[in-house]
Design a protein around this motif. Structure first.
Motif, PDB file in Angstrom:
ATOM      1  N   ASP A 109      -2.157  11.206 -26.469  1.00 18.94           N
ATOM      2  CA  ASP A 109      -3.186  11.690 -25.550  1.00 18.94           C
ATOM      3  C   ASP A 109      -2.679  11.456 -24.131  1.00 18.94           C
ATOM      4  O   ASP A 109      -1.839  10.583 -23.909  1.00 18.94           O
ATOM      5  CB  ASP A 109      -4.508  10.968 -25.767  1.00 18.94           C
ATOM      6  CG  ASP A 109      -5.686  11.816 -25.297  1.00 18.94           C
ATOM      7  OD1 ASP A 109      -6.828  11.404 -25.558  1.00 18.94           O
ATOM      8  OD2 ASP A 109      -5.487  12.878 -24.670  1.00 18.94           O
ATOM      9  N   VAL A 110      -3.195  12.226 -23.191  1.00 18.32           N
ATOM     10  CA  VAL A 110      -2.773  12.133 -21.793  1.00 18.32           C
ATOM     11  C   VAL A 110      -4.005  12.002 -20.916  1.00 18.32           C
ATOM     12  O   VAL A 110      -5.009  12.673 -21.134  1.00 18.32           O
ATOM     13  CB  VAL A 110      -1.939  13.369 -21.370  1.00 18.32           C
ATOM     14  CG1 VAL A 110      -1.657  13.360 -19.882  1.00 18.32           C
ATOM     15  CG2 VAL A 110      -0.634  13.421 -22.154  1.00 18.32           C
ATOM     16  N   VAL A 111      -3.926  11.134 -19.921  1.00 15.04           N
ATOM     17  CA  VAL A 111      -4.974  11.003 -18.910  1.00 15.04           C
ATOM     18  C   VAL A 111      -4.323  11.020 -17.529  1.00 15.04           C
ATOM     19  O   VAL A 111      -3.154  10.673 -17.383  1.00 15.04           O
ATOM     20  CB  VAL A 111      -5.803   9.701 -19.069  1.00 15.04           C
ATOM     21  CG1 VAL A 111      -6.539   9.673 -20.396  1.00 15.04           C
ATOM     22  CG2 VAL A 111      -4.940   8.478 -18.903  1.00 15.04           C
ATOM     23  N   ARG A 112      -5.111  11.424 -16.543  1.00 13.84           N
ATOM     24  CA  ARG A 112      -4.638  11.360 -15.161  1.00 13.84           C
ATOM     25  C   ARG A 112      -5.143  10.048 -14.581  1.00 13.84           C
ATOM     26  O   ARG A 112      -6.336   9.756 -14.590  1.00 13.84           O
ATOM     27  CB  ARG A 112      -5.159  12.535 -14.350  1.00 13.84           C
ATOM     28  CG  ARG A 112      -4.562  12.557 -12.964  1.00 13.84           C
ATOM     29  CD  ARG A 112      -4.801  13.880 -12.265  1.00 13.84           C
ATOM     30  NE  ARG A 112      -4.067  13.905 -11.022  1.00 13.84           N
ATOM     31  CZ  ARG A 112      -4.613  14.174  -9.858  1.00 13.84           C
ATOM     32  NH1 ARG A 112      -5.897  14.482  -9.781  1.00 13.84           N
ATOM     33  NH2 ARG A 112      -3.878  14.161  -8.763  1.00 13.84           N
ATOM     34  N   GLY A 113      -4.228   9.238 -14.077  1.00 16.87           N
ATOM     35  CA  GLY A 113      -4.576   7.942 -13.534  1.00 16.87           C
ATOM     36  C   GLY A 113      -5.150   8.027 -12.129  1.00 16.87           C
ATOM     37  O   GLY A 113      -5.056   9.066 -11.467  1.00 16.87           O
ATOM     38  N   LYS A 114      -5.707   6.946 -11.677  1.00 14.95           N
ATOM     39  CA  LYS A 114      -6.262   6.869 -10.318  1.00 14.95           C
ATOM     40  C   LYS A 114      -5.194   7.092  -9.260  1.00 14.95           C
ATOM     41  O   LYS A 114      -5.490   7.482  -8.144  1.00 14.95           O
ATOM     42  CB  LYS A 114      -6.929   5.511 -10.112  1.00 14.95           C
ATOM     43  CG  LYS A 114      -8.140   5.303 -10.981  1.00 14.95           C
ATOM     44  CD  LYS A 114      -8.704   3.905 -10.816  1.00 14.95           C
ATOM     45  CE  LYS A 114      -9.835   3.660 -11.795  1.00 14.95           C
ATOM     46  NZ  LYS A 114     -10.342   2.294 -11.712  1.00 14.95           N
ATOM     47  N   ASP A 115      -3.931   6.861  -9.620  1.00 17.59           N
ATOM     48  CA  ASP A 115      -2.814   7.052  -8.692  1.00 17.59           C
ATOM     49  C   ASP A 115      -2.311   8.496  -8.685  1.00 17.59           C
ATOM     50  O   ASP A 115      -1.357   8.825  -7.986  1.00 17.59           O
ATOM     51  CB  ASP A 115      -1.662   6.107  -9.036  1.00 17.59           C
ATOM     52  CG  ASP A 115      -1.091   6.322 -10.430  1.00 17.59           C
ATOM     53  OD1 ASP A 115      -1.563   7.235 -11.157  1.00 17.59           O
ATOM     54  OD2 ASP A 115      -0.164   5.583 -10.800  1.00 17.59           O
ATOM     55  N   GLY A 116      -2.949   9.393  -9.468  1.00 20.03           N
ATOM     56  CA  GLY A 116      -2.567  10.795  -9.510  1.00 20.03           C
ATOM     57  C   GLY A 116      -1.479  11.116 -10.516  1.00 20.03           C
ATOM     58  O   GLY A 116      -1.186  12.286 -10.757  1.00 20.03           O
TER      59      GLY A 116
END
Length: 153
Positions: free
Chosen positions: A85-92
């Motif tokens: 799975d992939v998520v976009r982190g708070k750091d972009g």
């Protein structure tokens, strides 16, 4: 009568455990990667497909995004890559969470600056005390459980 076909995968492609995500104006499909007539599940590198959100008939192959030997625990090439799975982190940046086969019980993390670029090994999912999830006493295999664990960013 109109015939309907698989809108994004060629007939030779097998990507189970699909996780679609919209990043920007495209939908990206991440998943395990099986082989035709394979003897075991998920022996191939992770690949990605994407399409514009407004035209799901225009899918393109993004290529290999993470190789199964990139994880230092799996450098021998004898392990599978299960259920990513992939998520976009708070750091972009984009974080790929993956579960190796049942001989390795912890969840790996790889990172990339783009959703469909080449991900690089980042580390393992840990609890707040630094314990590696899946390797602590009484932990069970983490297969398909990455959504329940705290994520690294």
């Amino acid at each position: 009568m109109k015939h309907v076909y698989n809108p994004y995968l060629p007939l030779y492609e097998y990507v189970p455990d699909g996780e679609p995500h919209v990043f920007g104006d495209r939908v990206y499909l991440y998943g395990s990667h099986d082989s035709f007539n394979g003897k075991k599940f998920c022996p191939n590198d992770y690949v990605c497909y994407s399409a514009p959100v407004d035209d799901l008939s225009d899918w393109r192959y993004e290529g290999v995004i993470y190789g199964r030997t990139q994880d230092p625990r799996m450098a021998d090439g004898k392990h599978e890559l299960w259920a990513p799975d992939v998520v976009r982190g708070k750091d972009g940046r984009y974080y790929l969470y993956y579960c190796p086969d049942d001989t390795i019980k912890s969840i790996g993390v790889a990172v990339c600056d783009t959703p469909a670029g080449r991900y690089q090994f980042y580390g393992l999912v840990k609890d707040t005390n630094g314990g590696i999830l899946g390797e602590r006493p009484n932990d069970t295999i983490a297969f398909d459980r990455h959504d329940r664990f705290g994520m690294l960013y």
